[in-house]
Design a protein around this motif. Structure first.
Motif, PDB file in Angstrom:
ATOM      1  N   LEU A   6       0.856  -1.182   0.000  1.00 36.75           N
ATOM      2  CA  LEU A   6       0.000   0.000   0.000  1.00 36.75           C
ATOM      3  C   LEU A   6       0.896   1.238   0.000  1.00 36.75           C
ATOM      4  CD1 LEU A   6      -2.700  -1.036   2.613  1.00 36.75           C
ATOM      5  CD2 LEU A   6      -2.801  -1.218   0.124  1.00 36.75           C
ATOM      6  N   MET A   7       0.604   2.178  -0.895  1.00 37.70           N
ATOM      7  CA  MET A   7       1.422   3.390  -1.019  1.00 37.70           C
ATOM      8  C   MET A   7       0.511   4.611  -0.995  1.00 37.70           C
ATOM      9  SD  MET A   7       4.036   2.165  -4.036  1.00 37.70           S
ATOM     10  CE  MET A   7       2.735   1.830  -5.205  1.00 37.70           C
ATOM     11  N   ARG A   8       0.973   5.647  -0.354  1.00 36.72           N
ATOM     12  CA  ARG A   8       0.217   6.907  -0.337  1.00 36.72           C
ATOM     13  C   ARG A   8       0.372   7.662  -1.654  1.00 36.72           C
ATOM     14  NH1 ARG A   8      -2.313   8.104   4.158  1.00 36.72           N
ATOM     15  NH2 ARG A   8      -1.515   7.431   6.154  1.00 36.72           N
ATOM     16  N   HIS A   9       1.574   7.560  -2.255  1.00 34.05           N
ATOM     17  CA  HIS A   9       1.868   8.317  -3.459  1.00 34.05           C
ATOM     18  C   HIS A   9       2.566   7.409  -4.480  1.00 34.05           C
ATOM     19  CE1 HIS A   9       1.026  11.856  -1.050  1.00 34.05           C
ATOM     20  NE2 HIS A   9       1.871  11.400  -0.143  1.00 34.05           N
ATOM     21  N   LYS A  10       2.374   7.710  -5.757  1.00 34.27           N
ATOM     22  CA  LYS A  10       3.059   6.953  -6.794  1.00 34.27           C
ATOM     23  C   LYS A  10       4.575   7.057  -6.660  1.00 34.27           C
ATOM     24  CE  LYS A  10      -0.217   6.582 -10.566  1.00 34.27           C
ATOM     25  NZ  LYS A  10      -0.400   6.782 -12.006  1.00 34.27           N
ATOM     26  N   SER A  11       5.032   8.137  -6.052  1.00 34.54           N
ATOM     27  CA  SER A  11       6.475   8.321  -5.869  1.00 34.54           C
ATOM     28  C   SER A  11       7.070   7.289  -4.907  1.00 34.54           C
ATOM     29  CB  SER A  11       6.770   9.740  -5.376  1.00 34.54           C
ATOM     30  OG  SER A  11       6.123   9.979  -4.143  1.00 34.54           O
ATOM     31  N   ASP A  12       6.218   6.552  -4.191  1.00 35.21           N
ATOM     32  CA  ASP A  12       6.686   5.495  -3.286  1.00 35.21           C
ATOM     33  C   ASP A  12       6.950   4.178  -4.022  1.00 35.21           C
ATOM     34  OD1 ASP A  12       6.333   7.302  -1.205  1.00 35.21           O
ATOM     35  OD2 ASP A  12       4.332   6.546  -0.704  1.00 35.21           O
ATOM     36  N   THR A  13       6.682   4.143  -5.329  1.00 31.22           N
ATOM     37  CA  THR A  13       6.801   2.909  -6.100  1.00 31.22           C
ATOM     38  C   THR A  13       8.213   2.342  -6.064  1.00 31.22           C
ATOM     39  OG1 THR A  13       5.024   3.619  -7.570  1.00 31.22           O
ATOM     40  CG2 THR A  13       6.454   1.876  -8.387  1.00 31.22           C
ATOM     41  N   PHE A  14       9.214   3.177  -6.247  1.00 32.68           N
ATOM     42  CA  PHE A  14      10.590   2.698  -6.292  1.00 32.68           C
ATOM     43  C   PHE A  14      10.985   2.035  -4.977  1.00 32.68           C
ATOM     44  CE2 PHE A  14      15.298   3.950  -6.164  1.00 32.68           C
ATOM     45  CZ  PHE A  14      15.696   2.775  -6.784  1.00 32.68           C
ATOM     46  N   GLU A  15      10.648   2.658  -3.860  1.00 31.79           N
ATOM     47  CA  GLU A  15      10.992   2.081  -2.557  1.00 31.79           C
ATOM     48  C   GLU A  15      10.255   0.765  -2.329  1.00 31.79           C
ATOM     49  OE1 GLU A  15      13.373   1.673   0.421  1.00 31.79           O
ATOM     50  OE2 GLU A  15      13.499   3.403  -0.907  1.00 31.79           O
ATOM     51  N   SER A  16       9.006   0.680  -2.749  1.00 27.62           N
ATOM     52  CA  SER A  16       8.249  -0.565  -2.618  1.00 27.62           C
ATOM     53  C   SER A  16       8.846  -1.656  -3.497  1.00 27.62           C
ATOM     54  CB  SER A  16       6.775  -0.341  -2.988  1.00 27.62           C
ATOM     55  OG  SER A  16       6.167   0.534  -2.079  1.00 27.62           O
ATOM     56  N   TYR A  17       9.258  -1.293  -4.706  1.00 25.85           N
ATOM     57  CA  TYR A  17       9.895  -2.263  -5.588  1.00 25.85           C
ATOM     58  C   TYR A  17      11.175  -2.806  -4.948  1.00 25.85           C
ATOM     59  CZ  TYR A  17      12.640  -4.281  -9.315  1.00 25.85           C
ATOM     60  OH  TYR A  17      13.411  -5.139 -10.049  1.00 25.85           O
ATOM     61  N   ARG A  18      11.984  -1.915  -4.403  1.00 27.02           N
ATOM     62  CA  ARG A  18      13.249  -2.351  -3.788  1.00 27.02           C
ATOM     63  C   ARG A  18      12.992  -3.261  -2.589  1.00 27.02           C
ATOM     64  NH1 ARG A  18      17.804   2.077  -3.350  1.00 27.02           N
ATOM     65  NH2 ARG A  18      17.234   1.673  -1.209  1.00 27.02           N
ATOM     66  N   ALA A  19      11.972  -2.979  -1.815  1.00 27.06           N
ATOM     67  CA  ALA A  19      11.624  -3.831  -0.672  1.00 27.06           C
ATOM     68  C   ALA A  19      11.197  -5.216  -1.153  1.00 27.06           C
ATOM     69  CB  ALA A  19      10.513  -3.185   0.162  1.00 27.06           C
ATOM     70  N   TYR A  20      10.389  -5.262  -2.212  1.00 27.77           N
ATOM     71  CA  TYR A  20       9.934  -6.545  -2.749  1.00 27.77           C
ATOM     72  C   TYR A  20      11.105  -7.323  -3.353  1.00 27.77           C
ATOM     73  CZ  TYR A  20       7.333  -9.974  -5.450  1.00 27.77           C
ATOM     74  OH  TYR A  20       6.860 -11.141  -5.961  1.00 27.77           O
ATOM     75  N   GLU A  21      11.951  -6.629  -4.079  1.00 28.05           N
ATOM     76  CA  GLU A  21      13.128  -7.257  -4.673  1.00 28.05           C
ATOM     77  C   GLU A  21      14.008  -7.883  -3.579  1.00 28.05           C
ATOM     78  OE1 GLU A  21      16.199  -5.719  -7.998  1.00 28.05           O
ATOM     79  OE2 GLU A  21      16.177  -4.525  -6.162  1.00 28.05           O
ATOM     80  N   ALA A  22      14.233  -7.158  -2.498  1.00 27.64           N
ATOM     81  CA  ALA A  22      15.051  -7.665  -1.389  1.00 27.64           C
ATOM     82  C   ALA A  22      14.386  -8.866  -0.728  1.00 27.64           C
ATOM     83  CB  ALA A  22      15.285  -6.552  -0.370  1.00 27.64           C
ATOM     84  N   TRP A  23      13.066  -8.805  -0.555  1.00 31.94           N
ATOM     85  CA  TRP A  23      12.343  -9.926   0.060  1.00 31.94           C
ATOM     86  C   TRP A  23      12.472 -11.179  -0.804  1.00 31.94           C
ATOM     87  CZ3 TRP A  23       8.502 -13.343  -1.042  1.00 31.94           C
ATOM     88  CH2 TRP A  23       7.961 -14.060   0.038  1.00 31.94           C
ATOM     89  N   LEU A  24      12.281 -11.029  -2.120  1.00 35.42           N
ATOM     90  CA  LEU A  24      12.402 -12.182  -3.018  1.00 35.42           C
ATOM     91  C   LEU A  24      13.785 -12.816  -2.944  1.00 35.42           C
ATOM     92  CD1 LEU A  24      10.652 -11.152  -6.364  1.00 35.42           C
ATOM     93  CD2 LEU A  24       9.972 -12.972  -4.798  1.00 35.42           C
TER      94      LEU A  24
END
Length: 179
Positions: A6-24
């Protein structure tokens, strides 16, 4: 297996992607090779593209305004939002809890069998064990939460509404309208 951030702003996409990438990488030892996206600016920032290049991830862009090129994800988005709408209406919960409803809809989707996995659930495909669905409350159902703040002889439980399981603990997520 579906994951939602869940993101408040589209600008949070990069940080969310990096978190998912690290989790994977940490939990599943999976490295992303391709990222298929629309031409949304949130995927095309200099930092995002530089990161993808440094990780060897190939960015594949669909043709502008061709949602059919992302048919599976577009269909999933549509189906999940239909479930969110139904959960909010059936429970009478306020609309601002749509993100909580989405998280639970994804949780249920990951624990529902599918033809794509020959009748297994995405959870089972990922973990190797079938999910235990016993005792799962209905989203928005009234639950009682232990609360000792009213003193020795006061109430010991407060009514709340159940929103789902907490991903970081063995606890539950609840909504207290007065808090």
């Amino acid at each position: 297996f579906t994951t939602v951030y869940l993101m408040r702003h589209k600008s949070d996409t990069f940080e969310s992607y990096r978190a998912y990438e690290a989790w994977l990488e940490r939990h599943e030892n999976i490295h992303i090779k391709f990222l298929n996206t629309d031409r949304g600016g949130e995927y095309l920032s200099d930092d995002f593209v530089t990161h993808l290049d440094s990780r060897g991830v190939e960015l594949k862009l669909s043709v502008h305004d061709t949602h059919e090129h992302a048919g599976v994800s577009e269909r999933l988005n549509h189906t999940l939002m239909e479930k969110v709408r139904a959960m909010l209406i059936a429970s009478g919960m306020p609309r601002f809890l749509w993100g909580e409803a989405l998280m639970h809809a994804v949780w249920l989707k990951n624990r529902t069998s599918t033809k794509a996995l020959n009748g297994r659930t995405p959870y089972e495909a990922l973990t190797g064990t079938p999910p235990d669905m016993s005792g799962v409350p209905v989203w928005g159902a009234q639950v009682w939460v232990h609360d000792t703040s009213s003193g020795k002889i006061g109430e010991r439980a407060v009514a709340a509404r159940w929103l789902g399981f907490d991903g970081q603990s063995k606890g539950h997520r609840v909504y207290w309208p007065e808090k």
